[in-house]
Design an enzyme around this catalytic site. Structure first.
Site, PDB file in Angstrom:
ATOM      1  N   ASN A 294       0.858  -1.189   0.000  1.00 52.69           N
ATOM      2  CA  ASN A 294       0.000   0.000   0.000  1.00 52.69           C
ATOM      3  C   ASN A 294       0.888   1.230   0.000  1.00 52.69           C
ATOM      4  O   ASN A 294       2.055   1.143   0.379  1.00 52.69           O
ATOM      5  CB  ASN A 294      -0.851   0.028   1.268  1.00 52.69           C
ATOM      6  CG  ASN A 294      -2.058  -0.872   1.169  1.00 52.69           C
ATOM      7  OD1 ASN A 294      -2.150  -1.705   0.282  1.00 52.69           O
ATOM      8  ND2 ASN A 294      -2.975  -0.702   2.096  1.00 52.69           N
TER       9      ASN A 294
ATOM     10  N   ASP B 263      -4.076  -5.334   2.621  1.00 52.61           N
ATOM     11  CA  ASP B 263      -5.235  -6.142   3.039  1.00 52.61           C
ATOM     12  C   ASP B 263      -5.130  -7.586   2.575  1.00 52.61           C
ATOM     13  O   ASP B 263      -5.776  -8.469   3.128  1.00 52.61           O
ATOM     14  CB  ASP B 263      -6.522  -5.514   2.504  1.00 52.61           C
ATOM     15  CG  ASP B 263      -6.825  -4.220   3.233  1.00 52.61           C
ATOM     16  OD1 ASP B 263      -6.977  -4.281   4.459  1.00 52.61           O
ATOM     17  OD2 ASP B 263      -6.837  -3.154   2.578  1.00 52.61           O
TER      18      ASP B 263
ATOM     19  N   LYS C 114      12.220 -16.584  -8.096  1.00 52.27           N
ATOM     20  CA  LYS C 114      11.575 -15.543  -8.903  1.00 52.27           C
ATOM     21  C   LYS C 114      10.683 -16.192  -9.967  1.00 52.27           C
ATOM     22  O   LYS C 114      11.148 -17.082 -10.708  1.00 52.27           O
ATOM     23  CB  LYS C 114      12.661 -14.682  -9.555  1.00 52.27           C
ATOM     24  CG  LYS C 114      12.097 -13.477 -10.254  1.00 52.27           C
ATOM     25  CD  LYS C 114      13.216 -12.604 -10.813  1.00 52.27           C
ATOM     26  CE  LYS C 114      12.625 -11.503 -11.660  1.00 52.27           C
ATOM     27  NZ  LYS C 114      13.639 -10.707 -12.331  1.00 52.27           N
TER      28      LYS C 114
ATOM     29  N   PHE D 154      -6.529   4.594  11.790  1.00 50.94           N
ATOM     30  CA  PHE D 154      -6.534   5.597  10.723  1.00 50.94           C
ATOM     31  C   PHE D 154      -7.265   5.009   9.528  1.00 50.94           C
ATOM     32  O   PHE D 154      -7.153   3.804   9.255  1.00 50.94           O
ATOM     33  CB  PHE D 154      -5.100   5.963  10.315  1.00 50.94           C
ATOM     34  CG  PHE D 154      -4.554   7.169  11.042  1.00 50.94           C
ATOM     35  CD1 PHE D 154      -4.289   7.105  12.396  1.00 50.94           C
ATOM     36  CD2 PHE D 154      -4.299   8.354  10.362  1.00 50.94           C
ATOM     37  CE1 PHE D 154      -3.782   8.214  13.076  1.00 50.94           C
ATOM     38  CE2 PHE D 154      -3.792   9.465  11.023  1.00 50.94           C
ATOM     39  CZ  PHE D 154      -3.538   9.405  12.384  1.00 50.94           C
TER      40      PHE D 154
ATOM     41  N   LYS E  53     -15.778   1.643  10.031  1.00 51.29           N
ATOM     42  CA  LYS E  53     -14.555   0.910  10.427  1.00 51.29           C
ATOM     43  C   LYS E  53     -14.294   1.070  11.923  1.00 51.29           C
ATOM     44  O   LYS E  53     -13.842   0.132  12.582  1.00 51.29           O
ATOM     45  CB  LYS E  53     -13.344   1.466   9.666  1.00 51.29           C
ATOM     46  CG  LYS E  53     -13.167   0.887   8.276  1.00 51.29           C
ATOM     47  CD  LYS E  53     -11.829   1.345   7.702  1.00 51.29           C
ATOM     48  CE  LYS E  53     -11.940   1.700   6.251  1.00 51.29           C
ATOM     49  NZ  LYS E  53     -10.739   2.318   5.708  1.00 51.29           N
TER      50      LYS E  53
ATOM     51  N   LYS F 122     -14.120  -2.425  13.855  1.00 45.22           N
ATOM     52  CA  LYS F 122     -12.815  -2.867  14.358  1.00 45.22           C
ATOM     53  C   LYS F 122     -12.681  -2.659  15.861  1.00 45.22           C
ATOM     54  O   LYS F 122     -11.648  -2.983  16.442  1.00 45.22           O
ATOM     55  CB  LYS F 122     -11.697  -2.124  13.623  1.00 45.22           C
ATOM     56  CG  LYS F 122     -11.655  -2.455  12.130  1.00 45.22           C
ATOM     57  CD  LYS F 122     -10.400  -1.918  11.468  1.00 45.22           C
ATOM     58  CE  LYS F 122     -10.412  -2.171   9.972  1.00 45.22           C
ATOM     59  NZ  LYS F 122      -9.133  -2.682   9.472  1.00 45.22           N
TER      60      LYS F 122
HETATM   61  O1  PMT Z   1       2.685   7.428   5.764  1.00 45.70           O
HETATM   62  P1  PMT Z   1       2.212   8.708   5.118  1.00 45.70           P
HETATM   63  O2  PMT Z   1       2.775   8.882   3.713  1.00 45.70           O
HETATM   64  O3  PMT Z   1       2.443   9.896   6.007  1.00 45.70           O
HETATM   65  O4  PMT Z   1       0.627   8.567   4.909  1.00 45.70           O
HETATM   66  C1  PMT Z   1      -0.198   8.467   6.019  1.00 45.70           C
HETATM   67  C2  PMT Z   1      -1.438   7.600   5.729  1.00 45.70           C
HETATM   68  C3  PMT Z   1      -2.293   8.262   4.679  1.00 45.70           C
HETATM   69  C4  PMT Z   1      -1.027   6.196   5.273  1.00 45.70           C
HETATM   70  C5  PMT Z   1      -2.207   7.491   7.112  1.00 45.70           C
HETATM   71  O5  PMT Z   1      -2.558   8.772   7.534  1.00 45.70           O
HETATM   72  C6  PMT Z   1      -3.455   6.657   7.003  1.00 45.70           C
HETATM   73  O6  PMT Z   1      -4.520   7.124   6.650  1.00 45.70           O
HETATM   74  N1  PMT Z   1      -3.340   5.336   7.359  1.00 45.70           N
HETATM   75  C7  PMT Z   1      -4.424   4.361   7.266  1.00 45.70           C
HETATM   76  C8  PMT Z   1      -4.293   3.535   6.018  1.00 45.70           C
HETATM   77  C9  PMT Z   1      -5.573   2.753   5.710  1.00 45.70           C
HETATM   78  O7  PMT Z   1      -6.189   2.974   4.742  1.00 45.70           O
HETATM   79  O8  PMT Z   1      -5.982   1.933   6.576  1.00 45.70           O
HETATM   80  P2  PMT Z   1      -7.272   0.953   6.356  1.00 45.70           P
HETATM   81  O9  PMT Z   1      -8.472   1.752   6.079  1.00 45.70           O
HETATM   82  O10 PMT Z   1      -6.887  -0.121   5.408  1.00 45.70           O
HETATM   83  O11 PMT Z   1      -7.365   0.316   7.783  1.00 45.70           O
HETATM   84  C10 PMT Z   1      -8.016   0.937   8.877  1.00 45.70           C
HETATM   85  C11 PMT Z   1      -7.208   0.674  10.120  1.00 45.70           C
HETATM   86  O12 PMT Z   1      -7.034  -0.738  10.314  1.00 45.70           O
HETATM   87  C12 PMT Z   1      -5.810   1.251  10.082  1.00 45.70           C
HETATM   88  O13 PMT Z   1      -5.542   1.773  11.363  1.00 45.70           O
HETATM   89  C13 PMT Z   1      -4.913   0.081   9.753  1.00 45.70           C
HETATM   90  O14 PMT Z   1      -3.618   0.233  10.303  1.00 45.70           O
HETATM   91  C14 PMT Z   1      -5.677  -1.072  10.395  1.00 45.70           C
HETATM   92  N2  PMT Z   1      -5.490  -2.371   9.687  1.00 45.70           N
HETATM   93  C15 PMT Z   1      -5.797  -2.512   8.388  1.00 45.70           C
HETATM   94  C16 PMT Z   1      -5.650  -3.728   7.741  1.00 45.70           C
HETATM   95  C17 PMT Z   1      -5.138  -4.814   8.470  1.00 45.70           C
HETATM   96  N3  PMT Z   1      -4.943  -5.993   7.900  1.00 45.70           N
HETATM   97  N4  PMT Z   1      -4.812  -4.648   9.765  1.00 45.70           N
HETATM   98  C18 PMT Z   1      -4.999  -3.461  10.381  1.00 45.70           C
HETATM   99  O15 PMT Z   1      -4.695  -3.332  11.579  1.00 45.70           O
END
Ligand code: PMT
Length: 391
Positions: free
Chosen positions: A205, A274, A284, A317, A331, A335
Site C-alpha cells: 500500500n 489487506d 523468482k 486511521f 470501520k 474494528k
Molecule cells: O505514511 P504517510 O505517507 O504519512 O501517509 C499516512 C497515511 C495516509 C497512510 C495514514 O494517515 C493513514 O490514513 N493510514 C491508514 C491507512 C488505511 O487505509 O488503513 P485501512 O483503512 O486499510 O485500515 C483501517 C485501520 O485498520 C488502520 O488503522 C490500519 O492500520 C488497520 N489495519 C488494516 C488492515 C489490516 N490488515 N490490519 C490493520 O490493523
C-alpha cells in the site's frame, strides 16, 4: 513542539565536540529560537567566539565582569540552558557549586530547565567521580542527552562522544514540551507492509511513514515511552523511540502483540496491505503475458486487538478517497477502535508522502475536523484528543 521564539542559553565548554555545538547553535537559530552562547576559556581554544556569533546571530558571552548581572539574567531569561559539550570539569564544577567563570556561575543561578550533553574520553565518563557528579545533577532535575558510543578523539571506539545534533535538538524539544504522557507506554504503527509474491515482487500500500513517525516523535516529546513498529518507510526513525522494523502484516501483528503489555495507547497509522499471496514462491516467478494470483486476507491487527477484553485505547486511521466519513465511521465500530482518524488522501496537501495532513477525528459521540496543518502539528492535535481519554 516548535522552537520558534524559544530562548536558549547555550553553554559551551572545552572539548573537541565544540564544532558540533556551532552546528547546534545554527540549527536552533534557523528554527526561530533566540540563542545566546556562553563560552568557557577552554572552549575558545577549539573554536573562536566569532563562529558562534555567526551561528547564533548574537554576541558571545564569556567575561563574568563585562556585565555584572549577566550571570543571573542570562539564565533567568532562558527557557532552557543547554550545556553542549559538557566536559568532565564543567560537570564537576556544576555539581560542586563552584562558580569561577561566567558559565559555572550561570549554572549555579539556574532555577528552570537545564540539559547537559556530556562529551569526554570513556575513562573519564566511566570514572566514579564523574558518574556521581552527573547523577547528583540529574537527581536535582537536570536533564542529560548522550553521550554515545563511537570513535573518540583519541581514536578509540567507546562511550563518550557527544550526542549528535538532531538528538540534542530532540532532547531540547522534549524538555520544552508539556509532559502529559509521562509514564505512559504508547505503540505506534507506521508505513506500508509488503506481502511477497516471490523474493523480488510484493503487493503493498502507499505510505511514506511520515504521519506515524510524527505521532511517535510527538508522543516521545510529551513524555511517553514509545515503540514504533514500521514497515519500510521513506523517513528516518525518530531519536529516542524503540524502533521495530517489519515487512509483512503478519510480522507487524506479531511485533504489536508483543508490545501490548502495559501499553496505554495503540495508534495504527500503518497502511497494512489487506491481501497477501496465498503462497510465496521461493524462486523468482518467470515473466509471462499474464499472472493469476490467489490472495488471502492479511490478519486485521486493529480488529483483533479491538476485540480483546483487556486492551489499550485504540486509535485507527482510515485513508479514504473522498470526503464521505461513513466508511471511517463504520470501520471504527467494526474494528472496535475508540477513535478513527479519517484521512481524505485526495484532498490537496493531505495523505500520503506529503509533510502536511488534514484529519478528522471520529469518536463514538464526537467528530472533530482539523484544518490542513503539518503532520507534526496534526500529531500533537491528535494526542491532545487522546490525552482526554486516558487522564
Ligand atoms: O505514511 P504517510 O505517507 O504519512 O501517509 C499516512 C497515511 C495516509 C497512510 C495514514 O494517515 C493513514 O490514513 N493510514 C491508514 C491507512 C488505511 O487505509 O488503513 P485501512 O483503512 O486499510 O485500515 C483501517 C485501520 O485498520 C488502520 O488503522 C490500519 O492500520 C488497520 N489495519 C488494516 C488492515 C489490516 N490488515 N490490519 C490493520 O490493523
Amino acid at each position: 513542539m516548535a522552537l520558534k521564539n524559544r530562548k536558549i542559553l547555550l553553554g559551551v565548554t572545552g572539548s573537541i565536540a565544540v564544532h558540533k555545538a556551532v552546528d547546534l547553535a545554527r540549527r536552533l537559530t534557523e528554527q526561530g529560537a533566540s540563542v545566546h552562547v556562553v563560552m568557557t576559556d577552554a572552549a575558545k581554544k577549539f573554536v573562536t567566539p566569532l563562529s558562534f556569533e555567526v551561528a547564533s546571530q548574537n554576541k558571545v558571552h564569556s567575561d563574568m565582569f563585562a556585565d555584572p548581572l549577566s550571570h543571573i539574567t542570562l539564565a533567568a531569561d532562558a527557557d532552557i540552558v543547554v550545556v553542549a559539550p559538557a566536559s568532565a570539569n564543567s560537570i564537576g564544577k556544576f555539581a560542586g557549586g563552584i562558580a569561577d567563570d561566567l558559565l559555572s556561575t550561570c549554572m549555579l543561578s539556574v532555577t528552570g530547565k537545564a540539559l547537559l550533553a556530556p562529551a569526554m574520553n570513556w575513562r573519564m565518563y566511566e570514572n566514579g567521580v564523574l558518574q556521581r557528579n552527573l547523577q547528583f545533577l540529574i537527581s536535582r532535575g537536570m536533564l542529560q542527552v548522550g553521550p554515545e558510543r563511537g570513535s573518540l578523539a583519541c581514536g578509540e571506539e567507546a562511550i563518550g562522544r557527544m550526542a549528535d545534533v538532531p538528538e540534542i535538538l530532540e532532547a531540547i524539544r522534549a524538555a520544552l514540551s508539556e509532559q502529559d504522557f509521562s509514564g505512559r507506554k504508547i505503540v505506534v504503527t507506521a508505513g506500508p507492509t509488503r506481502e511477497y509474491i516471490d523474493p523480488v515482487r510484493f503487493i503493498s500500500n502507499r505510505s511514506s511513514g511520515k504521519m506515524g513517525f510524527a505521532i511517535a516523535r510527538a508522543a516521545m516529546r510529551r513524555g511517553a515511552t514509545v515503540t514504533l513498529v514500521s514497515g519500510p518507510a521513506q523517513v528516518n526513525p525518530p531519536c529516542r523511540v524503540e524502533f521495530i522494523a517489519v515487512e509483512t502484516a503478519a510480522a507487524m501483528r506479531e511485533a504489536v502483540l508483543g508490545k501490548l503489555h502495559d501499553c496505554a495507547v495503540l495508534i495504527m497509522t500503518a497502511a497494512v496491505a489487506d491481501f497477501s499471496p496465498l503462497r510465496r514462491e521461493d524462486k523468482k516467478v518467470d515473466k509471462s503475458d499474464s499472472l493469476t494470483l490467489n490472495l488471502k486476507k492479511t490478519p486485521d491487527i486493529l480488529a483483533e486487538i479491538g476485540a480483546m477484553k483487556q486492551r489499550p485505547l485504540l486509535v485507527g486511521f482510515s485513508a479514504e478517497t473522498g470526503a464521505d466519513l461513513s466508511r471511517a465511521k463504520r470501520k471504527r465500530k467494526e474494528k472496535g477502535a475508540d477513535l478513527m482518524v479519517f484521512n481524505n488522501v485526495e484532498s490537496p496537501g493531505s495523505g500520503f508522502d506529503v509533510d502536511t495532513n488534514e484529519i478528522t477525528i471520529i469518536e463514538a459521540d464526537n467528530v472533530t475536523t482539523l484544518p490542513l496543518m503539518t503532520k507534526d502539528e496534526a500529531a500533537d492535535a491528535l494526542l491532545d484528543r487522546v490525552s482526554t481519554f486516558i487522564s
